[in-house]
Design an enzyme around this catalytic site. Structure first.
Site, PDB file in Angstrom:
ATOM      1  N   ASN A 211     -24.932  28.186  55.739  1.00  0.00           N
ATOM      2  CA  ASN A 211     -25.328  27.414  54.556  1.00  0.00           C
ATOM      3  C   ASN A 211     -24.081  26.782  53.938  1.00  0.00           C
ATOM      4  O   ASN A 211     -22.984  26.926  54.478  1.00  0.00           O
ATOM      5  CB  ASN A 211     -26.071  28.318  53.563  1.00  0.00           C
ATOM      6  CG  ASN A 211     -25.200  29.486  53.144  1.00  0.00           C
ATOM      7  OD1 ASN A 211     -24.159  29.308  52.527  1.00  0.00           O
ATOM      8  ND2 ASN A 211     -25.609  30.692  53.537  1.00  0.00           N
ATOM      9  N   ASP A 307     -30.779  43.604  53.547  1.00  0.00           N
ATOM     10  CA  ASP A 307     -30.458  43.112  52.204  1.00  0.00           C
ATOM     11  C   ASP A 307     -29.278  43.937  51.696  1.00  0.00           C
ATOM     12  O   ASP A 307     -29.426  45.096  51.306  1.00  0.00           O
ATOM     13  CB  ASP A 307     -31.685  43.257  51.279  1.00  0.00           C
ATOM     14  CG  ASP A 307     -31.460  42.510  49.982  1.00  0.00           C
ATOM     15  OD1 ASP A 307     -30.321  42.543  49.466  1.00  0.00           O
ATOM     16  OD2 ASP A 307     -32.415  41.884  49.487  1.00  0.00           O
ATOM     17  N   ILE A 308     -28.092  43.315  51.772  1.00  0.00           N
ATOM     18  CA  ILE A 308     -26.853  44.058  51.522  1.00  0.00           C
ATOM     19  C   ILE A 308     -26.827  44.636  50.114  1.00  0.00           C
ATOM     20  O   ILE A 308     -26.568  45.824  49.902  1.00  0.00           O
ATOM     21  CB  ILE A 308     -25.625  43.131  51.732  1.00  0.00           C
ATOM     22  CG1 ILE A 308     -25.628  42.570  53.157  1.00  0.00           C
ATOM     23  CG2 ILE A 308     -24.332  43.854  51.412  1.00  0.00           C
ATOM     24  CD1 ILE A 308     -24.619  41.471  53.404  1.00  0.00           C
ATOM     25  N   LYS A 343     -34.389  44.384  43.670  1.00  0.00           N
ATOM     26  CA  LYS A 343     -33.183  44.883  44.358  1.00  0.00           C
ATOM     27  C   LYS A 343     -32.523  45.996  43.541  1.00  0.00           C
ATOM     28  O   LYS A 343     -31.439  46.460  43.907  1.00  0.00           O
ATOM     29  CB  LYS A 343     -32.203  43.726  44.583  1.00  0.00           C
ATOM     30  CG  LYS A 343     -32.714  42.642  45.545  1.00  0.00           C
ATOM     31  CD  LYS A 343     -31.727  41.477  45.661  1.00  0.00           C
ATOM     32  CE  LYS A 343     -32.304  40.306  46.428  1.00  0.00           C
ATOM     33  NZ  LYS A 343     -31.647  40.083  47.722  1.00  0.00           N
TER      34      LYS A 343
HETATM   35  O1  PMT Z   1     -19.745  29.625  47.386  1.00  0.00           O
HETATM   36  P1  PMT Z   1     -19.912  28.480  46.417  1.00  0.00           P
HETATM   37  O2  PMT Z   1     -19.918  27.141  47.098  1.00  0.00           O
HETATM   38  O3  PMT Z   1     -18.937  28.567  45.272  1.00  0.00           O
HETATM   39  O4  PMT Z   1     -21.379  28.598  45.769  1.00  0.00           O
HETATM   40  C1  PMT Z   1     -21.696  29.675  44.938  1.00  0.00           C
HETATM   41  C2  PMT Z   1     -23.111  30.196  45.226  1.00  0.00           C
HETATM   42  C3  PMT Z   1     -24.140  29.144  44.869  1.00  0.00           C
HETATM   43  C4  PMT Z   1     -23.250  30.583  46.704  1.00  0.00           C
HETATM   44  C5  PMT Z   1     -23.269  31.484  44.320  1.00  0.00           C
HETATM   45  O5  PMT Z   1     -23.149  31.123  42.970  1.00  0.00           O
HETATM   46  C6  PMT Z   1     -24.600  32.159  44.561  1.00  0.00           C
HETATM   47  O6  PMT Z   1     -25.607  31.844  43.958  1.00  0.00           O
HETATM   48  N1  PMT Z   1     -24.601  33.171  45.473  1.00  0.00           N
HETATM   49  C7  PMT Z   1     -25.819  33.863  45.925  1.00  0.00           C
HETATM   50  C8  PMT Z   1     -26.548  32.979  46.876  1.00  0.00           C
HETATM   51  C9  PMT Z   1     -27.763  33.632  47.462  1.00  0.00           C
HETATM   52  O7  PMT Z   1     -27.785  33.888  48.616  1.00  0.00           O
HETATM   53  O8  PMT Z   1     -28.679  33.939  46.608  1.00  0.00           O
HETATM   54  P2  PMT Z   1     -30.058  34.679  47.021  1.00  0.00           P
HETATM   55  O9  PMT Z   1     -30.915  34.397  45.872  1.00  0.00           O
HETATM   56  O10 PMT Z   1     -30.513  34.260  48.370  1.00  0.00           O
HETATM   57  O11 PMT Z   1     -29.661  36.214  47.084  1.00  0.00           O
HETATM   58  C10 PMT Z   1     -29.764  37.076  45.954  1.00  0.00           C
HETATM   59  C11 PMT Z   1     -28.702  38.143  46.014  1.00  0.00           C
HETATM   60  O12 PMT Z   1     -28.911  38.970  47.153  1.00  0.00           O
HETATM   61  C12 PMT Z   1     -27.279  37.632  46.114  1.00  0.00           C
HETATM   62  O13 PMT Z   1     -26.454  38.473  45.338  1.00  0.00           O
HETATM   63  C13 PMT Z   1     -26.949  37.767  47.604  1.00  0.00           C
HETATM   64  O14 PMT Z   1     -25.567  37.978  47.817  1.00  0.00           O
HETATM   65  C14 PMT Z   1     -27.747  39.002  47.961  1.00  0.00           C
HETATM   66  N2  PMT Z   1     -28.236  39.072  49.355  1.00  0.00           N
HETATM   67  C15 PMT Z   1     -29.100  38.144  49.850  1.00  0.00           C
HETATM   68  C16 PMT Z   1     -29.575  38.276  51.117  1.00  0.00           C
HETATM   69  C17 PMT Z   1     -29.162  39.369  51.902  1.00  0.00           C
HETATM   70  N3  PMT Z   1     -29.582  39.515  53.128  1.00  0.00           N
HETATM   71  N4  PMT Z   1     -28.297  40.266  51.398  1.00  0.00           N
HETATM   72  C18 PMT Z   1     -27.841  40.140  50.142  1.00  0.00           C
HETATM   73  O15 PMT Z   1     -27.034  40.965  49.692  1.00  0.00           O
END
Ligand code: PMT
Length: 399
Positions: A211, A307-308, A343
């Site tokens: 991404n 999901d870490i 979570k």
């Molecule tokens: O890196 P940049 O270009 O500066 O951009 C910053 C950002 C937009 C990436 C950052 O601000 C951000 O929003 N990061 C989380 C992005 C994301 O994957 O969001 P999510 O809504 O899909 O996930 C929710 C949470 O679960 C996040 O804390 C993610 O790290 C975590 N996760 C998601 C999937 C997974 N398999 N394991 C996880 O731990």
């Protein structure tokens, strides 16, 4: 936190990175500090005094022997005025002069005459930077108490790749902030682990799913946590950012690798921040050889990644204060609150990534921080500034 009331001399020497000084001075002025610009003769070949006067709002000083400038503010008075003299870019030539105490122009004279902190942002060809003479001079300056900020790594104006790029203006502003503001260190003694950047899920030896995460938000959080006194572990997906100093960085590619490193470090941490954009799915099978083109369509079977952050939040023995990020394009609050609950997080930082110029791969962001019972909106700002506010908010919730 800004630099209001601080007085900074930006000393520009003659390197191609001088063109970035207009931006540097503007960013410093955004911090409401007073900025005066001093240029060497060779700097004027790279950026004009008129440009620097326009952005600083002050006449530019360039001569030690100018009677009218000396009458307005003599060089000794000038040297005493500053809280910080930042030489950016600092060429190998000015570094060599400073290391031997040569004072043959206004800038090198100010450096000798000032009681203020002096910092340099080296910028030069990578071979020149690596030369033993330059390295010797830098060691001398460091032992004289001069702060050396950078250089960064990457592609250079001459086409070479290596160490020698001047730090970006926003990184230099950050360094000025840490150098000039009294360090409140509410996180002293705390360990913080942060994930940043994207993950890469291989399909075959040459292709992957990923991404647009640049890592800037997560790296900003890591710097902010360090600034507030924490010991920081950064688990970074593949990004193009310079590795931060005094932060332990683990480089990973896939979500599985990130999970393994996160679980290894989380139970030793007081805080875990999941800022990485982790791929939710990976290929069920990674082809051993490059996948050949077949027909008009193809199907790849994906399986769910762990999901870490949910695994970290589920730790029972030593569970850290667990902070997630939510990148949403719609129903931001609803989805973020859903992730906070599902979570089992302590806090979540939601960003609306549908807005141009915010979120993924940009310098700015806007966040809403959610706890079970509370929420705070942080308007659009540079990611490093936002990161500091976020980490301070986390610090305020710890015992
Ligand atoms: O890196 P940049 O270009 O500066 O951009 C910053 C950002 C937009 C990436 C950052 O601000 C951000 O929003 N990061 C989380 C992005 C994301 O994957 O969001 P999510 O809504 O899909 O996930 C929710 C949470 O679960 C996040 O804390 C993610 O790290 C975590 N996760 C998601 C999937 C997974 N398999 N394991 C996880 O731990």
């Amino acid at each position: 936190m800004n630099l209001s009331g601080k007085k900074i001399v930006v000393g520009i020497s003659g390197g191609i990175a001088a063109y970035k000084c207009a931006e540097l001075v503007r960013r410093l002025k955004d911090q409401q500090c007073e900025v005066k610009v001093v240029m060497t003769e060779s700097a004027k070949h790279f950026i004009t005094p008129l440009t620097m006067q326009a952005v600083s709002g002050e006449p530019v000083s360039d001569s030690l022997l100018d009677p009218s400038a000396e009458a307005a503010m003599g060089h000794i008075e000038f040297a005493k005025w500053a809280d910080l003299i930042l030489i950016a870019p600092a060429t190998s030539n000015i570094i060599a002069k400073m290391a031997t105490g040569i004072a043959d122009d206004l800038l090198t004279t100010l450096v000798l005459a000032t009681p203020a902190k002096v910092a340099i942002a080296p910028a030069m060809n990578q071979q020149m930077f690596a030369h033993p003479a330059t390295q010797r001079n830098l060691e001398t300056l460091a032992s004289d108490g001069v702060a050396i900020w950078g250089p960064g790594q990457g592609e250079q104006a001459c086409g070479d790749i290596g160490k020698g790029r001047m730090l970006e203006p926003n990184e230099l502003v950050e360094q000025c902030t840490s150098a000039l503001l009294p360090a409140e260190q509410p996180l002293l003694g705390k360990v913080i682990t942060i994930t940043a950047g994207p993950t890469r899920e291989a399909l075959d030896p040459v292709r992957y799913i990923t991404n647009h995460s640049s890592g800037k938000m997560g790296y900003g959080l890591a710097e902010a946590a360090k600034m507030l006194g924490a010991t920081v572990n950064l688990i970074s997906g593949p990004v193009k950012l310079n590795p931060p100093t005094d932060i332990h960085v683990s480089h990973v590619n896939s979500a599985i690798e990130m999970r393994d490193e996160a679980l290894r470090l989380a139970s030793e941490s007081d805080v875990f921040i999941g800022c990485a954009a982790v791929a939710d799915y990976r290929a069920a099978d990674i082809a051993e050889q490059k996948i050949k083109k077949q027909g008009d369509a193809m199907t790849i079977t994906l399986v769910k990644n762990p999901d870490i952050i949910a695994e970290v939040a589920a730790l029972t023995a030593k569970r850290p204060y667990t902070v997630g990020f939510a990148a949403e394009t719609q129903n931001v609050e609803q989805y973020a609150l859903g992730k906070l609950k599902n979570k089992n997080l302590d806090m979540i930082c939601a960003n609306d990534v549908s807005q141009a110029g915010l979120g993924f791969n940009s310098d700015n962001n806007a966040l809403t921080l959610f706890w079970q019972e509370e929420q705070v909106s942080l308007p659009t700002s540079n990611k490093n500034e936002l990161a500091l506010t976020v980490v301070k908010a986390i610090a305020s919730k710890l015992d």
